[in-house]
Design a protein around this motif. Sequence first.
Motif, PDB file in Angstrom:
ATOM      1  N   LEU A 117      81.441  34.409  -1.718  1.00 35.64           N
ATOM      2  CA  LEU A 117      80.137  34.729  -1.134  1.00 35.64           C
ATOM      3  C   LEU A 117      80.311  35.859  -0.125  1.00 35.64           C
ATOM      4  CD1 LEU A 117      77.099  33.646  -0.585  1.00 35.64           C
ATOM      5  CD2 LEU A 117      78.141  32.677   1.429  1.00 35.64           C
ATOM      6  N   ASN A 118      79.437  36.831  -0.234  1.00 40.15           N
ATOM      7  CA  ASN A 118      79.421  37.939   0.710  1.00 40.15           C
ATOM      8  C   ASN A 118      78.073  37.965   1.382  1.00 40.15           C
ATOM      9  OD1 ASN A 118      81.577  39.963   0.974  1.00 40.15           O
ATOM     10  ND2 ASN A 118      81.555  39.811  -1.248  1.00 40.15           N
ATOM     11  N   ALA A 119      78.076  38.093   2.667  1.00 36.25           N
ATOM     12  CA  ALA A 119      76.792  38.137   3.354  1.00 36.25           C
ATOM     13  C   ALA A 119      76.834  39.160   4.469  1.00 36.25           C
ATOM     14  CB  ALA A 119      76.457  36.770   3.924  1.00 36.25           C
ATOM     15  N   ARG A 120      75.719  39.828   4.659  1.00 40.06           N
ATOM     16  CA  ARG A 120      75.628  40.820   5.730  1.00 40.06           C
ATOM     17  C   ARG A 120      74.285  40.707   6.424  1.00 40.06           C
ATOM     18  NH1 ARG A 120      77.580  45.970   2.381  1.00 40.06           N
ATOM     19  NH2 ARG A 120      79.547  45.026   1.794  1.00 40.06           N
ATOM     20  N   VAL A 121      74.328  40.920   7.696  1.00 44.32           N
ATOM     21  CA  VAL A 121      73.102  40.916   8.487  1.00 44.32           C
ATOM     22  C   VAL A 121      73.113  42.159   9.358  1.00 44.32           C
ATOM     23  CG1 VAL A 121      71.762  39.683  10.228  1.00 44.32           C
ATOM     24  CG2 VAL A 121      73.127  38.401   8.604  1.00 44.32           C
ATOM     25  N   LYS A 122      71.985  42.807   9.437  1.00 44.71           N
ATOM     26  CA  LYS A 122      71.836  43.900  10.401  1.00 44.71           C
ATOM     27  C   LYS A 122      70.485  43.694  11.063  1.00 44.71           C
ATOM     28  CE  LYS A 122      71.902  48.930  10.695  1.00 44.71           C
ATOM     29  NZ  LYS A 122      70.495  49.217  11.005  1.00 44.71           N
ATOM     30  N   TRP A 123      70.531  43.511  12.356  1.00 46.33           N
ATOM     31  CA  TRP A 123      69.322  43.118  13.041  1.00 46.33           C
ATOM     32  C   TRP A 123      69.216  43.901  14.345  1.00 46.33           C
ATOM     33  CZ3 TRP A 123      68.589  37.657  15.610  1.00 46.33           C
ATOM     34  CH2 TRP A 123      67.248  37.515  15.986  1.00 46.33           C
ATOM     35  N   ASP A 124      68.150  44.601  14.506  1.00 46.00           N
ATOM     36  CA  ASP A 124      67.932  45.350  15.747  1.00 46.00           C
ATOM     37  C   ASP A 124      67.352  44.418  16.787  1.00 46.00           C
ATOM     38  OD1 ASP A 124      68.818  47.574  14.547  1.00 46.00           O
ATOM     39  OD2 ASP A 124      66.863  48.469  14.182  1.00 46.00           O
ATOM     40  N   LEU A 125      68.181  44.036  17.742  1.00 39.67           N
ATOM     41  CA  LEU A 125      67.738  43.096  18.772  1.00 39.67           C
ATOM     42  C   LEU A 125      66.786  43.776  19.743  1.00 39.67           C
ATOM     43  CD1 LEU A 125      71.167  41.449  19.493  1.00 39.67           C
ATOM     44  CD2 LEU A 125      69.255  40.364  18.362  1.00 39.67           C
ATOM     45  N   ALA A 126      67.156  44.970  20.135  1.00 41.75           N
ATOM     46  CA  ALA A 126      66.290  45.742  21.021  1.00 41.75           C
ATOM     47  C   ALA A 126      66.264  47.156  20.474  1.00 41.75           C
ATOM     48  CB  ALA A 126      66.832  45.709  22.444  1.00 41.75           C
ATOM     49  N   GLU A 127      65.671  48.064  21.220  1.00 46.23           N
ATOM     50  CA  GLU A 127      65.502  49.418  20.692  1.00 46.23           C
ATOM     51  C   GLU A 127      66.839  50.094  20.416  1.00 46.23           C
ATOM     52  OE1 GLU A 127      63.372  53.520  21.875  1.00 46.23           O
ATOM     53  OE2 GLU A 127      62.675  51.726  22.897  1.00 46.23           O
TER      54      GLU A 127
ATOM     55  N   HIS B 221      86.540  35.499   5.797  1.00 46.96           N
ATOM     56  CA  HIS B 221      86.496  36.334   6.989  1.00 46.96           C
ATOM     57  C   HIS B 221      85.070  36.476   7.479  1.00 46.96           C
ATOM     58  CE1 HIS B 221      90.531  37.531   6.097  1.00 46.96           C
ATOM     59  NE2 HIS B 221      90.151  37.826   4.874  1.00 46.96           N
ATOM     60  N   GLY B 222      84.962  36.604   8.746  1.00 42.04           N
ATOM     61  CA  GLY B 222      83.657  36.880   9.320  1.00 42.04           C
ATOM     62  C   GLY B 222      83.828  37.811  10.503  1.00 42.04           C
ATOM     63  N   VAL B 223      82.928  38.755  10.622  1.00 44.11           N
ATOM     64  CA  VAL B 223      82.968  39.682  11.751  1.00 44.11           C
ATOM     65  C   VAL B 223      81.562  39.831  12.309  1.00 44.11           C
ATOM     66  CG1 VAL B 223      83.485  42.016  12.504  1.00 44.11           C
ATOM     67  CG2 VAL B 223      84.866  40.994  10.741  1.00 44.11           C
ATOM     68  N   PHE B 224      81.469  39.695  13.613  1.00 46.03           N
ATOM     69  CA  PHE B 224      80.202  39.961  14.297  1.00 46.03           C
ATOM     70  C   PHE B 224      80.358  41.254  15.078  1.00 46.03           C
ATOM     71  CE2 PHE B 224      80.521  35.394  13.877  1.00 46.03           C
ATOM     72  CZ  PHE B 224      79.329  35.117  13.237  1.00 46.03           C
ATOM     73  N   ASN B 225      79.297  41.978  15.143  1.00 39.42           N
ATOM     74  CA  ASN B 225      79.385  43.309  15.693  1.00 39.42           C
ATOM     75  C   ASN B 225      78.128  43.603  16.504  1.00 39.42           C
ATOM     76  OD1 ASN B 225      79.301  46.145  15.856  1.00 39.42           O
ATOM     77  ND2 ASN B 225      80.575  46.301  14.036  1.00 39.42           N
ATOM     78  N   PHE B 226      78.326  43.973  17.747  1.00 35.66           N
ATOM     79  CA  PHE B 226      77.193  44.393  18.581  1.00 35.66           C
ATOM     80  C   PHE B 226      77.319  45.883  18.836  1.00 35.66           C
ATOM     81  CE2 PHE B 226      77.746  39.934  19.445  1.00 35.66           C
ATOM     82  CZ  PHE B 226      76.449  39.469  19.414  1.00 35.66           C
ATOM     83  N   GLU B 227      76.256  46.588  18.567  1.00 34.69           N
ATOM     84  CA  GLU B 227      76.321  48.028  18.731  1.00 34.69           C
ATOM     85  C   GLU B 227      75.267  48.475  19.719  1.00 34.69           C
ATOM     86  OE1 GLU B 227      76.589  50.538  15.168  1.00 34.69           O
ATOM     87  OE2 GLU B 227      75.014  51.727  16.097  1.00 34.69           O
ATOM     88  N   TYR B 228      75.708  49.231  20.697  1.00 32.26           N
ATOM     89  CA  TYR B 228      74.756  49.803  21.638  1.00 32.26           C
ATOM     90  C   TYR B 228      74.710  51.303  21.409  1.00 32.26           C
ATOM     91  CZ  TYR B 228      72.245  50.992  25.816  1.00 32.26           C
ATOM     92  OH  TYR B 228      71.292  51.468  26.660  1.00 32.26           O
ATOM     93  N   LYS B 229      73.493  51.782  21.167  1.00 28.71           N
ATOM     94  CA  LYS B 229      73.333  53.193  20.833  1.00 28.71           C
ATOM     95  C   LYS B 229      72.715  53.913  22.021  1.00 28.71           C
ATOM     96  CE  LYS B 229      70.516  55.919  17.794  1.00 28.71           C
ATOM     97  NZ  LYS B 229      69.222  55.775  17.135  1.00 28.71           N
ATOM     98  N   GLY B 230      73.489  54.791  22.625  1.00 30.63           N
ATOM     99  CA  GLY B 230      72.958  55.564  23.742  1.00 30.63           C
ATOM    100  C   GLY B 230      72.370  56.867  23.265  1.00 30.63           C
ATOM    101  N   LYS B 231      72.107  57.753  24.185  1.00 32.64           N
ATOM    102  CA  LYS B 231      71.479  59.012  23.819  1.00 32.64           C
ATOM    103  C   LYS B 231      72.463  59.904  23.072  1.00 32.64           C
ATOM    104  CE  LYS B 231      68.808  62.492  26.130  1.00 32.64           C
ATOM    105  NZ  LYS B 231      69.905  63.332  26.520  1.00 32.64           N
TER     106      LYS B 231
END
Lengths: 98, 331
Positions: free
Chosen positions: B138-148, B166-176
């Motif tokens: 089973l392969n699963a992916r989530v991409k969710w914009d928590l804030a802007e 395997h599982g990986v969680f990833n938080f991405e913060y996008k600056g200017k």
Amino acid sequence: MASQGKRGGVSLPDRPSDSSSVLAKISRSSIVVRGKEAAGDAAFVAKKLLRSTGKAAWIAGTTFLVLVVPLIVEMDREQQLNELELQQASLLGTPAPK
Amino acid sequence: MATPVPPPPAAADTAVDYLNLPCPIPFEELHREAFSKFLSPFQSSISVLFLLVCNLLISLFPIVSLKPDLFEGMRFDFTKMLNQKFTLNHSVLMGPTEIPSQSTETIKIPTAHYEFGSTFIDHPRLLLWGRILTDGRLNARVKWDLAENLTFKANAQLTNEPHMSHGVFNFEYKGKDYRSQFQLGNGALLGANYIQSVTQHLSLGGEVFWAGQHRKSGVGYGARYNTDKMVATGQVASTGMVVLSYVQKVSEKVSLASEFMCNYLSRDATASFGYDYILRQCRLRGKIDSNGCVAAFLEERLNMGLNFILSAELDHKKKDYKFGFGLTVGE
């Protein structure tokens, strides 16, 4: 007849002794020996060269078949499609979209 | 793509507006152009961190997942869009699969799979993606914009074999003009990376990771220079891996790519060269590399929503030849 031939064969050790000595001399001479060696080496190298060129040709050929032939076919198709479109455009009288 | 405006960019180059730099692409997608030209058949969604780790620990990621495009045998894909947001996916794959083994000879066993998948896209905030195979993978992916500018990504691969999930969680913060990521995976995998635009075209980044279960850690640096005609990237990691890639867009239809990958510690290096032709009726990609491996992948559009796929891979060194054909129905 056969026995005579045989006898002749038996009597050979006498006569060829000197002729074989000539042959032996010739075959023992350094030129012939070296020539023989050279011929052997040449044959060996030629065989190897032939085999490796064959292998190289095989690899080059199969690579060409996989990488280039589809490209040629597709480019040709594209060309034909372009021509067809141009023809249709000229038949319909509309400017060719390009 | 005629851009007869050299003076403005030149002026921009001489006086870089450091306050208005573009946002760089994520660090894990540093090589995405080169990879999409399938010089290296890595899925761009798999993090470079994972790639580095899997370079360390060969067993961490199955080799099969490194070759998403080329296949052997027959495949049939059917995609059905139920509505704007929900898509179902069925695919059948039949053909030999390689079993990883220690010996140089490849062992293949004939297999057949059915894969069911679904995708939910609530554009552009949420993406859910799942695939399940008949053998239980089973392969699963989530991409969710928590804030802007905060994005959450998750990627999981579950199998019924022990220690292969395997599982990986990833938080991405996008600056200017920067992006930073924090990654958390099973097996005490921790990682963080940061990429910053330095000039209009150049961005530089770095990452650290720690795989607690295997007691490995590392640091990596990356650079990327892109204009609208070419992209050049480079990456070095303390695992000994060096990846350099260069992609040149020759015309609207043709791009050429080259890549050099070497591992300083294990002393192996691979250089590859590939082309990508996007024509009206087809897309053709070809690749040749220094391991004596030649590959081509052709996607021919037969009709609207009906694609015919041909895949070929010759490994002259191993004498391993793979050919595949397939059909893709629905877009």
